[in-house]
Design a protein around this motif. Sequence first.
Motif, short mmCIF file in Angstrom:
data_model
loop_
_atom_site.label_atom_id
_atom_site.label_comp_id
_atom_site.label_asym_id
_atom_site.label_seq_id
_atom_site.Cartn_x
_atom_site.Cartn_y
_atom_site.Cartn_z
N ARG A 64 35.04 45.18 28.90
CA ARG A 64 35.91 45.34 27.74
C ARG A 64 36.19 46.80 27.43
NH1 ARG A 64 32.80 40.63 26.04
NH2 ARG A 64 34.23 38.87 25.88
N ARG A 65 35.52 47.70 28.15
CA ARG A 65 35.71 49.14 27.93
C ARG A 65 36.39 49.83 29.10
NH1 ARG A 65 31.98 47.07 25.04
NH2 ARG A 65 31.39 47.94 23.01
N VAL A 66 36.29 49.26 30.27
CA VAL A 66 36.97 49.80 31.45
C VAL A 66 37.96 48.74 31.92
CG1 VAL A 66 36.72 50.71 33.78
CG2 VAL A 66 34.91 51.11 32.09
N ILE A 67 39.22 48.94 31.61
CA ILE A 67 40.25 47.95 31.92
C ILE A 67 40.89 48.29 33.26
CG2 ILE A 67 42.31 46.78 31.09
CD1 ILE A 67 39.86 46.51 29.28
N LEU A 68 40.68 47.43 34.25
CA LEU A 68 41.28 47.62 35.57
C LEU A 68 42.07 46.38 35.94
CD1 LEU A 68 38.46 49.23 37.77
CD2 LEU A 68 40.47 50.34 36.82
N PRO A 69 43.31 46.54 36.38
CA PRO A 69 44.09 45.37 36.80
C PRO A 69 43.56 44.78 38.10
CG PRO A 69 45.27 47.39 37.33
CD PRO A 69 44.06 47.80 36.54
N VAL A 70 43.89 43.54 38.36
CA VAL A 70 43.49 42.88 39.60
C VAL A 70 44.14 43.60 40.78
CG1 VAL A 70 43.55 40.74 40.93
CG2 VAL A 70 43.21 40.67 38.46
N PRO A 71 43.37 44.05 41.77
CA PRO A 71 43.97 44.76 42.91
C PRO A 71 44.81 43.83 43.77
CG PRO A 71 41.65 44.35 43.32
CD PRO A 71 41.91 43.93 41.89
N ALA A 72 45.72 44.43 44.52
CA ALA A 72 46.65 43.65 45.35
C ALA A 72 46.03 43.37 46.72
CB ALA A 72 47.97 44.39 45.50
N LEU A 73 44.93 42.65 46.73
CA LEU A 73 44.36 42.18 47.98
C LEU A 73 44.80 40.74 48.18
CD1 LEU A 73 40.79 43.73 47.65
CD2 LEU A 73 42.64 44.51 49.13
N PHE A 74 43.94 39.88 48.72
CA PHE A 74 44.33 38.50 48.93
C PHE A 74 44.46 37.73 47.63
CE2 PHE A 74 39.93 37.64 48.22
CZ PHE A 74 39.23 38.59 48.94
N GLY A 75 44.05 38.34 46.50
CA GLY A 75 44.19 37.66 45.23
C GLY A 75 45.46 38.03 44.50
N SER A 76 46.38 38.74 45.14
CA SER A 76 47.61 39.10 44.47
C SER A 76 48.52 37.89 44.31
CB SER A 76 48.35 40.19 45.26
OG SER A 76 48.64 39.73 46.56
N THR A 77 49.37 37.97 43.32
CA THR A 77 50.30 36.86 43.09
C THR A 77 51.25 36.70 44.26
OG1 THR A 77 50.20 37.30 40.73
CG2 THR A 77 52.04 35.96 41.51
N ASP A 78 51.41 35.47 44.70
CA ASP A 78 52.23 35.17 45.88
C ASP A 78 53.47 34.42 45.42
OD1 ASP A 78 53.31 34.39 48.26
OD2 ASP A 78 51.40 33.81 49.18
N ASP A 79 54.62 35.07 45.50
CA ASP A 79 55.85 34.44 45.04
C ASP A 79 56.29 33.28 45.90
OD1 ASP A 79 55.99 36.29 42.98
OD2 ASP A 79 57.16 37.72 44.19
N ASP A 80 55.77 33.20 47.14
CA ASP A 80 56.19 32.15 48.06
C ASP A 80 55.21 30.98 48.11
OD1 ASP A 80 58.42 33.61 48.81
OD2 ASP A 80 57.27 34.72 50.30
N ARG A 81 54.24 30.94 47.19
CA ARG A 81 53.23 29.90 47.27
C ARG A 81 53.86 28.53 47.02
NH1 ARG A 81 50.04 31.82 41.86
NH2 ARG A 81 51.60 31.19 40.34
N GLN A 82 53.20 27.50 47.50
CA GLN A 82 53.76 26.16 47.46
C GLN A 82 53.74 25.61 46.04
OE1 GLN A 82 51.68 23.79 50.33
NE2 GLN A 82 52.11 25.18 52.00
#
Length: 458
Positions: free
Chosen positions: A210-228
């Motif tokens: 709650r004190r160090v705010i880091l966004p989710v990195p763009a590894l395999f967990g990134s949002t996939d616009d082409d997902r089914q």
Amino acid sequence: MEGWTQTLGAGPLLLIAAGAIALILVLVIVFKLHAFLTLILVSLLTAFVTGIPAGEIVPALVTNFGGTLGNVALLIALGAMLGKLVEHSGGARVLSEKMVSVFGEKRAPLGLGVASLAFGFPIFFDAGLIVMLPIIFAVARRMGNNVLLYGIPAATAFSVMHVFVPPHPGPVAASELYGADVGLVLVVAIVLAFPVWYLAGYLWGTFVGRRVILPVPALFGSTDDDRQVNPPSVATVVGILLLPLVLIFFNTGLDFLGTAGVVDESETWVQVLASIGTAPVALLISVLVALFVLGNRRGEHGTALEKIVDSALGPVASVILITGAGGMFGGILRLSGIGDALADVLGDTGIPVILAVWLIAVVLRVAQGSATVALVTAAGLMAPAVAAGGFTEMQVVAITLATAAGSVFASHVNDSGFWLVGRLMGMDVKTTLKTWTVQQTLQSVVGFLFALVVFAIF
């Protein structure tokens, strides 16, 4: 190293180790030199300064780099492919929504941590973290895009299980060296695992998250616009994630049973199942199953699937190389004799055995990086003192757990796990020191205090 003996004493070696670590921090944090280049450069300089024969330095660097990659490169690459397939199919989103609905939004970090504790029983730290990351990332994106709030509790859970609980190799080896009952170590370690994780992992993770705010990195967990649009069921996703854990348990479980004398490790069927249960083979089988279940059966074939898994490798290439270089640096420190010299000095101080084993493991951990090496080496050094101490069976168990606690102290730049956790969660070195290094220190101290209570009562 054959034919070479370290002539420097503990004092100069300690100064060299401290200087090397300080140089890494300055080059990475102040001068912004890439961590991969920094680790190679400082490993080379450390080897020269500690007196390792010049003709052996480059082979030692290459051997330690390759040895680390042999342990983690396949895990990261195959785990990234598995994570990408789960993410692309919509499975990570489905499972994250289910976990949030079961535990509630405020208790999502607790749910991820409890799941990781369960998964961490048969699976090693790095493999378990890789398997869970797509779920951690999906939950973090859904709940505000803050990765540390959810990642630190889960990563801590895998660390606690790996360091304290048989059938993981460190506690099993230490139990053998001390003559502790492995079954009793298992029972006590499982009882202590949750409170140690809760205090040093969950509470710390929610505090720092709650004190160090880091966004989710763009590894395999990134949002996939082409997902089914027709994601798999929760049961399917859970089954795919459990598959490598079940397979790996063939290896760790059979190793545990072999140590206990229940099965004959020379039997062919035992060796075959153990081979299937090695982490790289288990993840390979899991990726192939995921390709079929999440790909072919859902209408994607050939080149489309090949592109999906290939896209998972680029983002993790830096993680793999930096982790290997971190292992190289730790290997040079071990080869130089820094850890052994410090442990010998500490072992002659005459302090109580349960405190001595923890301190020696701490020194070895800080000096050379590997928790398993620190645990096994400390147990080997102190085994004669423990055997001659007249301790009760439960006190020997407590000594084993105290050694394990010391072996996890203060993960920093000479530990490949430091780079693995930091880079996978998108942290720079300074942030990793403030979050993961502090967490590992808390885990060590809390674990030791619990072991001390067991020692005093029994």
